[in-house]
Design an enzyme around this catalytic site. Sequence first.
Site, PDB file in Angstrom:
ATOM      1  N   VAL B  69      -5.967 -28.469 -47.682  1.00 20.55           N
ATOM      2  CA  VAL B  69      -5.976 -29.301 -46.478  1.00 20.55           C
ATOM      3  C   VAL B  69      -7.377 -29.879 -46.248  1.00 20.55           C
ATOM      4  O   VAL B  69      -7.529 -31.055 -45.912  1.00 20.55           O
ATOM      5  CB  VAL B  69      -5.507 -28.490 -45.254  1.00 20.55           C
ATOM      6  CG1 VAL B  69      -5.707 -29.277 -43.961  1.00 20.55           C
ATOM      7  CG2 VAL B  69      -4.038 -28.102 -45.417  1.00 20.55           C
ATOM      8  N   GLY B  70      -8.389 -29.053 -46.464  1.00 19.54           N
ATOM      9  CA  GLY B  70      -9.756 -29.556 -46.356  1.00 19.54           C
ATOM     10  C   GLY B  70     -10.242 -29.729 -44.934  1.00 19.54           C
ATOM     11  O   GLY B  70     -10.943 -30.692 -44.622  1.00 19.54           O
ATOM     12  N   LEU B  71      -9.851 -28.792 -44.069  1.00 19.24           N
ATOM     13  CA  LEU B  71     -10.395 -28.741 -42.700  1.00 19.24           C
ATOM     14  C   LEU B  71     -10.214 -30.029 -41.914  1.00 19.24           C
ATOM     15  O   LEU B  71     -11.140 -30.494 -41.247  1.00 19.24           O
ATOM     16  CB  LEU B  71     -11.888 -28.368 -42.744  1.00 19.24           C
ATOM     17  CG  LEU B  71     -12.207 -26.949 -43.216  1.00 19.24           C
ATOM     18  CD1 LEU B  71     -13.710 -26.774 -43.392  1.00 19.24           C
ATOM     19  CD2 LEU B  71     -11.674 -25.921 -42.230  1.00 19.24           C
ATOM     20  N   CYS B 128     -14.237 -21.405 -46.609  1.00 14.17           N
ATOM     21  CA  CYS B 128     -13.211 -22.382 -46.963  1.00 14.17           C
ATOM     22  C   CYS B 128     -13.452 -22.902 -48.375  1.00 14.17           C
ATOM     23  O   CYS B 128     -14.490 -23.490 -48.651  1.00 14.17           O
ATOM     24  CB  CYS B 128     -13.187 -23.558 -45.994  1.00 14.17           C
ATOM     25  SG  CYS B 128     -11.908 -24.743 -46.451  1.00 14.17           S
ATOM     26  N   ILE B 189      -8.713 -11.489 -45.991  1.00 13.54           N
ATOM     27  CA  ILE B 189      -9.430 -12.451 -46.810  1.00 13.54           C
ATOM     28  C   ILE B 189      -9.038 -13.900 -46.454  1.00 13.54           C
ATOM     29  O   ILE B 189      -7.932 -14.136 -45.969  1.00 13.54           O
ATOM     30  CB  ILE B 189      -9.112 -12.234 -48.321  1.00 13.54           C
ATOM     31  CG1 ILE B 189      -7.615 -12.333 -48.595  1.00 13.54           C
ATOM     32  CG2 ILE B 189      -9.665 -10.944 -48.804  1.00 13.54           C
ATOM     33  CD1 ILE B 189      -7.213 -12.318 -50.064  1.00 13.54           C
ATOM     34  N   THR B 191      -8.469 -17.653 -48.392  1.00 17.69           N
ATOM     35  CA  THR B 191      -7.649 -17.886 -49.584  1.00 17.69           C
ATOM     36  C   THR B 191      -8.437 -17.699 -50.879  1.00 17.69           C
ATOM     37  O   THR B 191      -9.650 -17.863 -50.910  1.00 17.69           O
ATOM     38  CB  THR B 191      -7.071 -19.317 -49.562  1.00 17.69           C
ATOM     39  OG1 THR B 191      -8.148 -20.230 -49.358  1.00 17.69           O
ATOM     40  CG2 THR B 191      -6.053 -19.470 -48.452  1.00 17.69           C
ATOM     41  N   GLY B 215      -0.295 -16.200 -49.089  1.00 18.54           N
ATOM     42  CA  GLY B 215       1.087 -15.740 -49.096  1.00 18.54           C
ATOM     43  C   GLY B 215       1.233 -14.389 -49.767  1.00 18.54           C
ATOM     44  O   GLY B 215       0.249 -13.780 -50.222  1.00 18.54           O
ATOM     45  N   GLY B 241      -3.939 -11.461 -45.461  1.00 15.95           N
ATOM     46  CA  GLY B 241      -3.675 -11.880 -46.830  1.00 15.95           C
ATOM     47  C   GLY B 241      -2.303 -11.390 -47.236  1.00 15.95           C
ATOM     48  O   GLY B 241      -2.120 -10.236 -47.596  1.00 15.95           O
ATOM     49  N   THR B 264       0.466 -17.402 -43.819  1.00 12.81           N
ATOM     50  CA  THR B 264       1.532 -18.157 -44.467  1.00 12.81           C
ATOM     51  C   THR B 264       2.930 -17.697 -44.050  1.00 12.81           C
ATOM     52  O   THR B 264       3.860 -18.507 -44.006  1.00 12.81           O
ATOM     53  CB  THR B 264       1.355 -18.048 -45.999  1.00 12.81           C
ATOM     54  OG1 THR B 264       0.020 -18.468 -46.308  1.00 12.81           O
ATOM     55  CG2 THR B 264       2.326 -18.923 -46.752  1.00 12.81           C
TER      56      THR B 264
HETATM   57  C1  LIG Z   1      -2.288 -24.380 -44.874  1.00 15.87           C
HETATM   58  C2  LIG Z   1      -3.400 -23.405 -44.643  1.00 15.87           C
HETATM   59  C3  LIG Z   1      -4.512 -23.792 -43.889  1.00 15.87           C
HETATM   60  C4  LIG Z   1      -5.550 -22.910 -43.655  1.00 15.87           C
HETATM   61  N1  LIG Z   1      -6.623 -23.298 -42.885  1.00 15.87           N
HETATM   62  C5  LIG Z   1      -7.626 -22.412 -42.618  1.00 15.87           C
HETATM   63  C6  LIG Z   1      -8.711 -22.762 -41.762  1.00 15.87           C
HETATM   64  O1  LIG Z   1      -8.780 -23.867 -41.223  1.00 15.87           O
HETATM   65  N2  LIG Z   1      -9.697 -21.847 -41.552  1.00 15.87           N
HETATM   66  C7  LIG Z   1      -9.651 -20.587 -42.111  1.00 15.87           C
HETATM   67  O2  LIG Z   1     -10.552 -19.790 -41.883  1.00 15.87           O
HETATM   68  N3  LIG Z   1      -8.624 -20.227 -42.900  1.00 15.87           N
HETATM   69  C8  LIG Z   1      -7.616 -21.106 -43.162  1.00 15.87           C
HETATM   70  N4  LIG Z   1      -6.555 -20.705 -43.969  1.00 15.87           N
HETATM   71  C9  LIG Z   1      -6.552 -19.358 -44.539  1.00 15.87           C
HETATM   72  C10 LIG Z   1      -5.703 -18.403 -43.699  1.00 15.87           C
HETATM   73  O3  LIG Z   1      -6.193 -18.289 -42.397  1.00 15.87           O
HETATM   74  C11 LIG Z   1      -5.656 -17.022 -44.358  1.00 15.87           C
HETATM   75  O4  LIG Z   1      -6.979 -16.520 -44.479  1.00 15.87           O
HETATM   76  C12 LIG Z   1      -5.056 -17.043 -45.745  1.00 15.87           C
HETATM   77  O5  LIG Z   1      -3.977 -17.927 -45.797  1.00 15.87           O
HETATM   78  C13 LIG Z   1      -4.577 -15.655 -46.213  1.00 15.87           C
HETATM   79  O6  LIG Z   1      -3.599 -15.112 -45.360  1.00 15.87           O
HETATM   80  P1  LIG Z   1      -1.995 -15.263 -45.604  1.00 15.87           P
HETATM   81  O7  LIG Z   1      -1.742 -14.862 -47.019  1.00 15.87           O
HETATM   82  O8  LIG Z   1      -1.380 -14.372 -44.595  1.00 15.87           O
HETATM   83  O9  LIG Z   1      -1.689 -16.693 -45.381  1.00 15.87           O
HETATM   84  C14 LIG Z   1      -5.493 -21.600 -44.196  1.00 15.87           C
HETATM   85  C15 LIG Z   1      -4.378 -21.209 -44.943  1.00 15.87           C
HETATM   86  C16 LIG Z   1      -3.324 -22.081 -45.155  1.00 15.87           C
HETATM   87  C17 LIG Z   1      -2.142 -21.625 -45.958  1.00 15.87           C
END
Ligand SMILES: Cc1cc2nc3c(=O)[nH]c(=O)nc-3n(C[C@H](O)[C@H](O)[C@H](O)COP(=O)(O)O)c2cc1C
Lengths: 253, 301
Positions: B69-71, B128, B189, B191, B215, B241, B264
């Site tokens: 997505v790139g913030l 990020c 963590i 990603t 995920g 995570g 996710t």
């Molecule tokens: C689509 C998407 C957008 C994300 N945007 C951010 C973000 O803006 N800032 C951030 O710290 N982490 C962001 N993350 C990371 C998540 O907050 C999280 O750390 C990561 O997905 C691992 O957790 P999960 O496996 O439960 O998703 C994003 C993850 C996803 C999938």
Amino acid sequence: MKQITDFILVEKNDYGRSVLLRLRSDRALPEIQPGQFVQVRVDGSPSTYLRRPISIHDVDFQHNEIALLVQQVGEGTKHLAVAETGDVINMVLPLGNGFSIPEKGEKCLLVGGGIGIAPLFYFAKVLVENDIRPTLLLGGKTKSDIIRLADYQQLGDTFVTTEDGSLGEKGFVTMHSLWQKEVFDKIYVCGPKPMMKAVAKLAAEKNVWCEVSLENLMACGLGACLCCVEDTVDGHMCVCKEGPVFNTRRLKW
Amino acid sequence: MTIDLGRGLMLRNPVMTASGTFGYGEEYTDFVDLAKLGGIIVKGTTLHPREGNPYPRMAETPSGMLNCVGLQNKGVQYFIDSIYPRIKDFDTNVLLNLSGSTLEDYVTGAEMVDVLDKIPAIELNVSCPNVKQGGMAFGVTTAGISQVVSEVRKVYHKHLMVKLSPNVTNIAEIALAAEASGADSVSLINTLMGMAIDAEKRKPKLSVITGGLSGACVKPVALRMVWQVAKAVKIPVVGLGGISNATDAVEFMLAGASAIEIGTANFIDPAVSAKVADGMKAYCERHGFEKVADLTGALDS
Ligand SMILES: Cc1cc2nc3c(=O)[nH]c(=O)nc-3n(C[C@H](O)[C@H](O)[C@H](O)COP(=O)(O)O)c2cc1C
Ligand SMILES: Cc1cc2nc3c(=O)[nH]c(=O)nc-3n(C[C@H](O)[C@H](O)[C@H](O)COP(=O)(O)OP(=O)(O)OC[C@H]3O[C@@H](n4cnc5c(N)ncnc54)[C@H](O)[C@@H]3O)c2cc1C
Ligand code: FES
């Protein structure tokens, strides 16, 4: 209000590459605009992790039923196609913004390409309920892509093109002779992107208002993840939340 | 079920939603009673607006997904003027995830957020992987993390949570540096850097080629890292995570987390966060834990 609901598959019709699924819920359906979609959870398909966005093809509020027209392209949609009546299918709905309803008396053309014809059925139905008889132009590669033709014909004058000429006029929807004969106030399009662009171009040349329904890759479907963006005059917009229907004047494609 | 993460950040229960996966909370109110959550962490926000990366920004992978997505966000000032007034009265903790590309961006952003009454904490995103200067540069060396955390600490007076990148060789070392520089807690963590290719088209599936993996598939890696970090630091650890259900959440607590975030999994079941909170409570009752906080580090190893 959006809901997450278990539906029961009550009827399935095979159309070769596509299937029509009629799904019933115990809960009252929410309000649904034509052009809105659902996010289907595909259970029992290990390689399908995320939900799949599918347009709402038809709605029967009396029986709490929704119909989906699903074309098999990958594991998720193939799995949906082998579902059996009685199976539970979980959906989040309704999502996105639908087509704008035209004013009475406006002449509307609904153009569908391939599986893009799916949302046009419910849309045409709602138009008819609003005393607007739409014209439909349905395009496919071949005859078998034109699903439920007789049902569409009930809702409006329906024209067909196929790339191989096996049904209707041969060629793409933009080549149909209808464009020479009729003038429309509003054009609505759903189909593959190149086809929607071609119709949008034609509409722009004729200076006709035009809405398209985009099919970008989605994760959340709720406007939360910002994965499904389309470039517009207002910057990156989420197709799932701001769309999937956009006026072509807003798109930078 | 309450959790005290320190410096005024009290959670009703250990469950928060992860940044970038829950929008601003508003997107989920039809599905989740936010009052059932310990907190929500809103979308990554930078000092200046960012358009984010081009489409396509996601690719599905086995039991997970990649995103780049790139913030994309409208900047801190827009958040303060237009979003904060809408969400400040949510009946849960609203945390801002703050990102940046320069030290000044982080410091100025943190200063601006410090005065917002209803934001009890920021989650400092130094991890990020999706933008060239998404702060990951700060998050992958002890020198970088010490610098950004200590500078932000000078201007930010509330709870400072630092979100760690898994894309490092020794995450415990990074966590220790964050702690020594004034972090009140660490979350991990973010990603994992990954990539997907469409073999038929011989093209990368993501517009910027690489992206962040999240995920269910990342859970074992995340769990291991939470365990390593929790052993190393004294400040609370927030684990995330791949958490998809209450059992996953309990596992993170046992590994040493004081609270958890769900990311996710919200896409697959928009109501999952509240279910996890209920499920954790049921687990505690079933296993005779009086307080959910007693689960932290209760691994029998
Ligand atoms: C689509 C998407 C957008 C994300 N945007 C951010 C973000 O803006 N800032 C951030 O710290 N982490 C962001 N993350 C990371 C998540 O907050 C999280 O750390 C990561 O997905 C691992 O957790 P999960 O496996 O439960 O998703 C994003 C993850 C996803 C999938
Ligand atoms: C708002 C919306 C409405 C939709 N309505 C319908 C509908 O009514 N009926 C229907 O059959 N399909 C519809 N689709 C498309 C449908 O979501 C995809 O075909 C489906 O997600 C593919 O899943 P899969 O697991 O079968 O294939 P996958 O294994 O995920 O993909 C197979 C191939 O198709 C490509 N692909 C998958 N999804 C898309 C997409 N959205 N755009 C472009 N390429 C894609 C993949 O890149 C891959 O090459 C809609 C999509 C959107 C966004
Ligand atoms: S799919 Fe998540 S914002 Fe559109």
